[in-house]
Design a protein around this motif. Structure first.
Motif, short mmCIF file in Angstrom:
data_model
loop_
_atom_site.label_atom_id
_atom_site.label_comp_id
_atom_site.label_asym_id
_atom_site.label_seq_id
_atom_site.Cartn_x
_atom_site.Cartn_y
_atom_site.Cartn_z
N GLU A 118 0.84 -1.19 0.00
CA GLU A 118 0.00 0.00 0.00
C GLU A 118 0.88 1.24 0.00
OE1 GLU A 118 -2.24 -0.68 3.52
OE2 GLU A 118 -3.77 -1.88 2.51
N GLY A 119 0.53 2.20 -0.85
CA GLY A 119 1.30 3.44 -0.91
C GLY A 119 2.49 3.39 -1.86
N VAL A 202 -3.72 10.36 2.20
CA VAL A 202 -4.03 9.67 3.46
C VAL A 202 -3.13 8.45 3.62
CG1 VAL A 202 -5.80 8.37 4.71
CG2 VAL A 202 -6.41 10.48 3.51
N GLU A 203 -2.96 7.70 2.53
CA GLU A 203 -2.12 6.49 2.57
C GLU A 203 -0.70 6.80 2.99
OE1 GLU A 203 -1.77 3.12 3.08
OE2 GLU A 203 -3.18 2.88 1.40
N LYS A 204 -0.16 7.89 2.47
CA LYS A 204 1.23 8.24 2.77
C LYS A 204 1.39 8.93 4.12
CE LYS A 204 4.13 7.54 0.25
NZ LYS A 204 4.94 6.32 0.03
N GLU A 205 0.30 9.49 4.67
CA GLU A 205 0.39 10.21 5.94
C GLU A 205 0.37 9.28 7.15
OE1 GLU A 205 1.04 13.13 6.83
OE2 GLU A 205 0.51 14.57 5.27
N THR A 206 -0.33 8.15 7.05
CA THR A 206 -0.42 7.26 8.21
C THR A 206 -0.50 5.81 7.76
OG1 THR A 206 -1.67 6.70 10.20
CG2 THR A 206 -2.95 7.46 8.30
N GLY A 207 0.14 4.96 8.54
CA GLY A 207 0.07 3.53 8.28
C GLY A 207 -0.84 2.83 9.26
N LEU A 208 -1.49 3.60 10.15
CA LEU A 208 -2.37 3.01 11.16
C LEU A 208 -3.81 2.98 10.65
CD1 LEU A 208 -1.04 4.73 14.42
CD2 LEU A 208 -0.40 2.51 13.45
N THR A 234 3.14 15.14 -0.12
CA THR A 234 2.95 15.75 -1.43
C THR A 234 4.19 16.53 -1.85
OG1 THR A 234 1.97 17.81 -0.56
CG2 THR A 234 0.47 15.97 -1.01
N VAL A 235 4.83 17.19 -0.89
CA VAL A 235 6.07 17.92 -1.18
C VAL A 235 7.15 16.95 -1.66
CG1 VAL A 235 7.87 19.42 -0.24
CG2 VAL A 235 5.49 19.69 0.51
N PRO A 269 -3.23 18.19 -5.16
CA PRO A 269 -2.21 18.05 -6.21
C PRO A 269 -2.85 17.61 -7.53
CG PRO A 269 -1.56 16.91 -4.21
CD PRO A 269 -2.99 17.27 -4.04
N PRO A 270 -2.15 17.75 -8.64
CA PRO A 270 -2.74 17.41 -9.95
C PRO A 270 -2.99 15.92 -10.16
CG PRO A 270 -0.43 18.02 -10.18
CD PRO A 270 -0.81 18.34 -8.78
N THR A 271 -2.27 15.06 -9.45
CA THR A 271 -2.43 13.61 -9.59
C THR A 271 -2.27 12.96 -8.22
OG1 THR A 271 -0.09 13.02 -9.88
CG2 THR A 271 -1.31 13.74 -11.86
N PRO A 272 -2.66 11.69 -8.09
CA PRO A 272 -2.32 10.97 -6.87
C PRO A 272 -0.81 10.93 -6.68
CG PRO A 272 -3.97 9.78 -8.14
CD PRO A 272 -3.47 10.88 -9.03
N ILE A 273 -0.38 10.71 -5.45
CA ILE A 273 1.06 10.64 -5.16
C ILE A 273 1.49 9.20 -4.86
CG2 ILE A 273 1.14 13.02 -4.34
CD1 ILE A 273 1.17 11.88 -1.46
N ALA A 274 0.58 8.27 -4.99
CA ALA A 274 0.87 6.85 -4.73
C ALA A 274 -0.35 6.05 -5.15
CB ALA A 274 1.17 6.63 -3.26
N ASN A 275 -0.25 4.74 -5.00
CA ASN A 275 -1.39 3.86 -5.22
C ASN A 275 -1.99 3.50 -3.85
OD1 ASN A 275 -1.42 3.04 -8.23
ND2 ASN A 275 0.74 2.87 -7.66
N PRO A 276 -3.14 4.11 -3.52
CA PRO A 276 -3.73 3.87 -2.20
C PRO A 276 -4.38 2.50 -2.11
CG PRO A 276 -5.16 5.27 -3.50
CD PRO A 276 -3.92 5.06 -4.32
#
Length: 331
Positions: A118-119, A202-208, A234-235, A269-276
């Motif tokens: 995930e992510g 959300v996926e990249k911000e927390t793994g809980l 995102t940065v 952002p213009p696109t997702p930053i990962a695969n949630p």
């Protein structure tokens, strides 16, 4: 006299046939039960169009049979000469030719496993696919960011990267459509794509798992109020394009004006930053009913949430104290 001689010759002939059949049958049983000599699992790959002789030589080279003709003889005895099903077969130590041929006859092929965490970004998915053993590395254009579902996928040797990517996309589409149909009302997204963008953050911000709905709520609440999202992941994506940064974010990083810097630019952002994953998608489509507008790490692997800036500043101060204490203990 002639009649008795005829019956005698006939009896001898039939007896010889029976003896030969018995010897042959006994030989077959003996060969069929001879254990292989491989000390570790061997992966026998039968290419489409392979002949019995080719597979027999391969089996002999792996130590699966003592002699190549043993394999050929048994295959013909079992009527498999023209139906050796292609595929990869896992052969354990001390397997018998009977067991090996039974596995081939029942097309009990070996399934390889590929894990997309995930992510993972598309760059990272590409690296995972490139290192997958037995996967045919066909030239394929990577799909857009956020269009694959992170999951464990099973494939067989000879399957192509292109086909597996299509399966990942189909899996995502089916899962997302089901979640979208059950989404909450009054969400600030103008399209399905925007929902996926937020889910990736959300996926990249927390793994809980227990935090995802609250993290999603923070961003949804900020979007509704016209506040900038101010998300560190995102940065990072704007700097690396989906690869790890390999160091902490700096103040200079936060000042970089990329389309993904949500400290400098409003909205998503213009696109997702990962695969949630499924849970992040579900959180973005059904965020928690909480008034939070801020969150910061709490030192335990989770986050401290706040509704007001004053509460948030206090949480930040506690987090910085934890960081200082950790730094001092390492000196």
């Amino acid at each position: 006299m002639m009649r008795s001689r005829f019956f005698f010759v006939f009896f001898v002939f039939v007896a010889a046939i029976l003896v030969a059949f018995g010897v042959g049958h006994g030989l077959m049983r003996h060969i069929a039960r001879m254990p292989s000599t491989n000390e570790q699992a061997v992966y026998l790959y039968i290419k489409p169009g392979s002949t019995v002789s080719q597979v027999a030589r391969q089996a002999k080279s792996f130590g699966l049979v003592r002699e190549a003709w043993h394999f050929k003889l048994l295959a013909r005895w079992r009527g498999l000469e023209r139906s050796l099903y292609s595929g990869e077969y896992e052969i354990e130590p001390e397997s018998t030719p009977y067991t090996i041929l039974s596995r081939i006859e029942h097309q009990d092929t070996f399934k390889r496993r590929l894990v997309v965490p995930e992510g993972a970004s598309m760059h990272e998915v590409g690296e995972i696919l490139a290192s997958a053993i037995g996967l045919e590395q066909t030239k394929a254009n990577m799909p857009r960011e956020g269009s694959l579902l992170p999951e464990t996928y099973f494939y067989e040797r000879g399957d192509s990267v292109t086909d597996l990517l299509k399966r990942m996309q189909t899996t995502f589409d089916e899962a997302f459509e089901e979640l979208w149909a059950a989404r909450a009302i009054d969400l600030p997204y103008r399209s399905k794509e925007e929902a996926v963008v937020l889910a990736s953050i959300v996926e990249k911000e927390t793994g809980l798992a227990g935090e995802r709905a609250k993290v999603a709520a923070v961003f949804v609440n900020r979007m509704k109020k016209g506040m900038r999202l101010q998300s560190d992941p995102t940065v990072i994506y704007g700097i690396t394009g989906g690869l790890p940064l390999g160091r902490p974010l700096s103040r200079a990083d936060l000042r970089q004006d990329t389309p993904y810097n949500t400290y400098r630019r409003g909205g998503l952002p213009p696109t997702p930053i990962a695969n949630p994953g499924i849970e992040a998608l579900a959180a973005a489509l059904n965020p928690a009913h909480v008034p939070y507008l801020y969150f910061v790490a709490d030192g335990s692997g989770g986050h401290a949430f706040a509704t007001t800036l004053e509460e948030h500043n206090n949480n930040v101060a506690r987090w910085r104290q934890i960081q200082r204490q950790a730094a001092n203990s390492q000196r």
